[in-house]
Design an enzyme around this catalytic site. Structure first.
Site, PDB file in Angstrom:
ATOM      1  N   HIS A 194     102.621  28.028 154.420  1.00 31.15           N
ATOM      2  CA  HIS A 194     101.996  26.946 153.645  1.00 31.15           C
ATOM      3  C   HIS A 194     103.121  26.121 153.019  1.00 31.15           C
ATOM      4  O   HIS A 194     103.351  26.189 151.814  1.00 31.15           O
ATOM      5  CB  HIS A 194     101.095  27.573 152.582  1.00 31.15           C
ATOM      6  CG  HIS A 194     100.162  26.626 151.900  1.00 31.15           C
ATOM      7  ND1 HIS A 194      99.549  26.913 150.700  1.00 31.15           N
ATOM      8  CD2 HIS A 194      99.715  25.396 152.238  1.00 31.15           C
ATOM      9  CE1 HIS A 194      98.770  25.916 150.337  1.00 31.15           C
ATOM     10  NE2 HIS A 194      98.861  24.976 151.250  1.00 31.15           N
ATOM     11  N   ASP A 197     102.112  20.212 154.391  1.00 28.51           N
ATOM     12  CA  ASP A 197     101.244  21.357 154.061  1.00 28.51           C
ATOM     13  C   ASP A 197     101.554  22.626 154.854  1.00 28.51           C
ATOM     14  O   ASP A 197     101.424  23.712 154.324  1.00 28.51           O
ATOM     15  CB  ASP A 197      99.775  20.978 154.262  1.00 28.51           C
ATOM     16  CG  ASP A 197      98.809  21.881 153.506  1.00 28.51           C
ATOM     17  OD1 ASP A 197      99.010  22.064 152.283  1.00 28.51           O
ATOM     18  OD2 ASP A 197      97.878  22.419 154.127  1.00 28.51           O
ATOM     19  N   CYS A 229      99.806  22.028 144.023  1.00 22.66           N
ATOM     20  CA  CYS A 229     100.985  22.271 143.184  1.00 22.66           C
ATOM     21  C   CYS A 229     102.184  21.434 143.603  1.00 22.66           C
ATOM     22  O   CYS A 229     103.316  21.734 143.223  1.00 22.66           O
ATOM     23  CB  CYS A 229     101.336  23.747 143.171  1.00 22.66           C
ATOM     24  SG  CYS A 229     100.117  24.728 142.262  1.00 22.66           S
ATOM     25  N   TYR A 243      83.280  20.871 153.778  1.00 18.08           N
ATOM     26  CA  TYR A 243      84.522  20.501 153.091  1.00 18.08           C
ATOM     27  C   TYR A 243      85.757  20.857 153.936  1.00 18.08           C
ATOM     28  O   TYR A 243      85.827  21.939 154.542  1.00 18.08           O
ATOM     29  CB  TYR A 243      84.609  21.196 151.714  1.00 18.08           C
ATOM     30  CG  TYR A 243      85.990  21.039 151.155  1.00 18.08           C
ATOM     31  CD1 TYR A 243      86.388  19.827 150.592  1.00 18.08           C
ATOM     32  CD2 TYR A 243      86.939  22.042 151.285  1.00 18.08           C
ATOM     33  CE1 TYR A 243      87.687  19.646 150.164  1.00 18.08           C
ATOM     34  CE2 TYR A 243      88.236  21.867 150.854  1.00 18.08           C
ATOM     35  CZ  TYR A 243      88.607  20.655 150.296  1.00 18.08           C
ATOM     36  OH  TYR A 243      89.898  20.481 149.893  1.00 18.08           O
ATOM     37  N   ARG A 276      87.768  24.834 149.064  1.00 13.97           N
ATOM     38  CA  ARG A 276      87.756  26.059 149.860  1.00 13.97           C
ATOM     39  C   ARG A 276      87.008  27.157 149.112  1.00 13.97           C
ATOM     40  O   ARG A 276      87.052  27.242 147.890  1.00 13.97           O
ATOM     41  CB  ARG A 276      89.187  26.536 150.158  1.00 13.97           C
ATOM     42  CG  ARG A 276      89.893  25.712 151.240  1.00 13.97           C
ATOM     43  CD  ARG A 276      91.272  26.247 151.558  1.00 13.97           C
ATOM     44  NE  ARG A 276      92.159  26.095 150.427  1.00 13.97           N
ATOM     45  CZ  ARG A 276      92.478  27.044 149.567  1.00 13.97           C
ATOM     46  NH1 ARG A 276      92.003  28.277 149.738  1.00 13.97           N
ATOM     47  NH2 ARG A 276      93.275  26.797 148.559  1.00 13.97           N
ATOM     48  N   ARG A 315      90.060  14.022 147.976  1.00 12.32           N
ATOM     49  CA  ARG A 315      91.148  13.980 148.962  1.00 12.32           C
ATOM     50  C   ARG A 315      91.194  12.661 149.719  1.00 12.32           C
ATOM     51  O   ARG A 315      90.164  12.040 149.966  1.00 12.32           O
ATOM     52  CB  ARG A 315      90.939  15.105 149.984  1.00 12.32           C
ATOM     53  CG  ARG A 315      90.952  16.516 149.394  1.00 12.32           C
ATOM     54  CD  ARG A 315      92.283  17.167 149.537  1.00 12.32           C
ATOM     55  NE  ARG A 315      92.403  18.371 148.706  1.00 12.32           N
ATOM     56  CZ  ARG A 315      93.498  19.129 148.701  1.00 12.32           C
ATOM     57  NH1 ARG A 315      94.526  18.841 149.470  1.00 12.32           N
ATOM     58  NH2 ARG A 315      93.573  20.183 147.911  1.00 12.32           N
ATOM     59  N   LYS A 334      93.792  25.268 157.895  1.00 13.81           N
ATOM     60  CA  LYS A 334      94.086  26.569 157.277  1.00 13.81           C
ATOM     61  C   LYS A 334      93.698  27.730 158.193  1.00 13.81           C
ATOM     62  O   LYS A 334      94.404  28.727 158.301  1.00 13.81           O
ATOM     63  CB  LYS A 334      93.366  26.700 155.930  1.00 13.81           C
ATOM     64  CG  LYS A 334      93.778  25.635 154.923  1.00 13.81           C
ATOM     65  CD  LYS A 334      95.245  25.715 154.624  1.00 13.81           C
ATOM     66  CE  LYS A 334      95.807  24.432 154.111  1.00 13.81           C
ATOM     67  NZ  LYS A 334      96.138  24.351 152.720  1.00 13.81           N
ATOM     68  N   SER A 345      98.181  25.558 146.591  1.00  6.79           N
ATOM     69  CA  SER A 345      97.345  24.374 146.718  1.00  6.79           C
ATOM     70  C   SER A 345      97.352  23.571 145.422  1.00  6.79           C
ATOM     71  O   SER A 345      97.247  24.135 144.333  1.00  6.79           O
ATOM     72  CB  SER A 345      95.913  24.798 147.046  1.00  6.79           C
ATOM     73  OG  SER A 345      95.922  25.565 148.230  1.00  6.79           O
TER      74      SER A 345
END
Ligand code: GTP
Ligand code: SPV
Ligand code: MN
Length: 611
Positions: free
Chosen positions: A250, A297, A274, A221, A82, A389, A230, A272
């Site tokens: 989130h 998420d 974590c 991406y 991002r 990912r 998002k 993110s």
């Protein structure tokens, strides 16, 4: 107005939704693609697009024996995460974007981006993707339509959202939807060969909160291009939540069943990279405890008729961090990806057509790395990008909870905030009450990760793990959280979730993680539930309630007493050092910051004996 152009695919659209067809025509006239394709979400379409991308070199088909119907993609090395610096909240009033967002006036942004979009799809196919965030059976289904010139995006949207003809049909002639426009910004001249990963140096990820529109340019991406995720489900939805009395967060959502068969639902917000995906599908190491997954998420939370807070996962897939994912750390994610039907981006490719990444144990003798280069264990640098990912249907998660498709969602008993902090923050702390819990969230801090472009490992405040995702003024967002706990919007203030702060990432003097994490985090979930039931001991410290070493179930845990003490320790000096940082953080919000948060800080200072 431009002269109407004839683009194949514009005539006979598969819908009578006139606002939608007018918008599609308008975008086609501006971006001048070679053709327009309405995505139907069929298997045939999946085959056609994957075949095309294999032919063009964007995708490599994996060995069916290991990963059926799955593909390997490599991005441009500059387009891996991002881009927070290029992400804008274009509210009419700059104050509504607040101090945590980039802002540009909507008219100015639209003018700038219109010029970027002009002709930007030349030589490409323009895909129209009708999608729905959350179950289609919701009282008010949350529709969106993404227009994109990337087949990779169209394929990824099929995994990550409910999309296709059935959504378009459900939208009827005039359903409200969020228009989400995306272009990789790499037009092709006649005869010009395409690159495997088209993108542009110029990038904008723009949100128009009042008109509820998304315009994205220049990046392929995930977080920048899969606009249901998002952009819609957090930035735009957080604004909807502010206006309509709910929360877009989130957060993972999990279902926890105790050995006594008592069920609790827990939501957790970690920044993110974590640990959300890992905790969402954790395999408890303590006997008799069971975890099932609802989301990894994003959580949309609103009050139910009983005044409790209910959470729904708006997504349909997993877009998970690959490195570190392994049979030891996250076996359920491994089982999900082994079923195939997945896209893998920026991981490494084995010589026999499987994928590999750091954390999967011993590396093979030879790999093709995320740059497409030969890689051996002697090579410099990792084989996979740290933000590589896997993109996998959530239905393939073997422990997906039955309630996943329930549009009412699940009643949340506890909210965990957490971050990546090498020091200071204990393994788990319970807040005194809702306002103190909101203070936990508002002051959440974490070391930056590879999920966003920029320096890694720098401690920053990341309120509610939403710093890059709050679609409006952060102070108003804090106020909204506080109001939610006071019985506003149909809530019952006596039934709010309890709030905890966790940190799996505390380190010893040698830099080693003190807590083993992963499956062992179930011990913390157990303590949380026992606190809800008034059955677990805690010490009241200046920062909140922390487990006594005995109250945490450490049966069979390979952790010495000194490490346990260290991971639970509240070091008053370290906490005193946090105070000026929080002060400085709060001052950013000026007069708008709710007084309750200043009061919480003052109370903490008093407890720590700070002037
Ligand atoms: P986003 O998808 O970016 O929002 O990330 P996420 O919050 O879902 O994080 P994820 O679960 O994918 O974990 C990110 C990284 O942290 C991975 O490399 C994990 O292996 C690692 N990780 C997750 N949980 C733990 C833990 O309990 N301890 C340690 N040491 N590492 C963990
Ligand atoms: C995150 O960065 O929080 C993610 C990955 O979940 S992305 O979809 O790229 O935002
Ligand atoms: Mn995330």
């Amino acid at each position: 107005m431009s002269v109407p152009v004839m683009v194949p695919g514009l005539e006979n659209p598969p819908t009578n939704h006139s606002r939608l067809t007018a918008w599609v025509r308008e975008v086609a006239e501006l971006t001048t693609p070679e053709r327009v394709v309405w995505c139907d979400g069929s298997d045939e379409e999946w085959r056609r697009l994957t075949d095309e991308l294999v032919a063009s070199g964007t995708l490599v088909r994996l060995n069916d024996e290991y990963k059926p119907n799955s593909f390997w993609a490599r991005t441009d090395p500059s387009d891996v995460a991002r881009v927070e610096e290029r992400t804008y909240i274009c509210s009419v009033d700059e104050a509504d974007a607040g101090p945590t967002n980039n802002w540009m006036a909507p008219a100015e942004m639209k003018q700038t981006m219109t010029e970027l979009y002009r002709g930007s799809m030349r030589g490409r196919t323009m895909y129209v993707i009708p999608f729905c965030m959350g179950p289609l059976t919701a009282e008010n289904p949350m529709y969106g339509v993404e227009i994109t010139d990337s087949a990779y995006v169209a394929l990824s949207m099929r995994i990550m959202t409910r999309m296709g003809s059935h959504v378009l049909d459900a939208m009827g002639d005039d359903a409200v939807y969020v228009p989400a426009l995306h272009s990789v910004g790499a037009p092709l001249d006649e005869g010009q060969a395409d690159t495997a990963w088209p993108c542009s140096e110029t990038k904008y990820i723009s949100h128009f909160p009042e008109s509820r529109e998304i315009w994205s340019f220049g990046s392929g991406y995930g977080g920048n291009s899969l606009l249901g995720k998002k952009c819609y489900s957090l930035r735009i939805a957080s604004v909807m939540g502010r206006d309509e009395g709910w929360l877009a967060e989130h957060m993972l959502i999990l279902k926890l069943t105790s050995p006594r068969d008592e069920v609790r639902y827990i939501a957790a917000a970690f920044p993110s990279a974590c640990g959300k995906t890992n905790l969402a599908m954790v395999e408890p190491t303590i006997p008799g405890w069971k975890v099932e997954t609802l989301g990894d998420d994003i959580a949309w939370m609103r009050f139910g008729e009983d005044g409790r807070l209910y959470a729904v996962n708006p997504e349909y897939g997993l877009f998970g961090v690959a490195p570190g994912t392994d049979w030891k750390t996250n076996p359920n994610a491994m089982r999900a990806i082994d079923k195939g039907n997945s896209l893998f981006t920026n991981v490494a490719l084995t010589d026999d057509g499987d994928i590999w990444w750091e954390g999967m144990g011993e590396p093979p003798a030879h790999l093709t790395d995320w740059h497409g280069k030969d890689w051996t264990p002697d090579s410099e640098g990792p084989s996979s990008h740290p933000n590589s990912r896997f993109c996998t249907p959530i239905q393939q998660c073997p422990i997906l909870a039955d309630e996943y498709e329930d549009p009412k969602g699940v009643p949340i008993s506890a909210i965990l905030f957490g971050g990546r902090r090498a020091s200071t923050i204990p393994l788990v702390t319970q807040s005194r009450d809702w306002a103190h819990g909101v203070y936990f969230g508002a002051t959440l801090s974490s070391e930056t990760t590879a999920a966003a472009v920029g320096k890694v490992g720098v401690v920053r405040r990341d309120p509610m793990a939403m710093l890059p995702f709050i679609g409006y003024n952060g102070a108003d967002y804090f106020r909204h959280w506080i109001e939610m706990g006071k019985g506003a919007n149909g809530g019952d203030s006596s039934k709010m979730p309890a709030i905890f702060y966790v940190n799996w990432f505390r380190r010893d003097d040698d830099g080693k993680f003190l807590w083993p994490g992963f499956g062992e985090n179930s011990r913390v979930l157990k303590w949380v539930v026992e606190r809800l039931e008034g059955r677990a001991e805690a010490v009241e410290t200046p920062i909140g309630f922390v487990p006594t070493p005995e109250s945490l179930d450490t049966d069979g845990l390979d952790l010495d007493a000194a490490s346990l003490d260290a991971v639970l320790n509240v070091d008053v000096e370290e906490w005193r050092a946090e105070i000026p940082l929080v002060q400085e953080w709060f001052e950013k919000f000026g007069d708008k910051l709710p007084g309750v948060l200043w009061a919480e800080l003052d109370a903490l200072k008093a407890r720590l004996g700070v002037e």
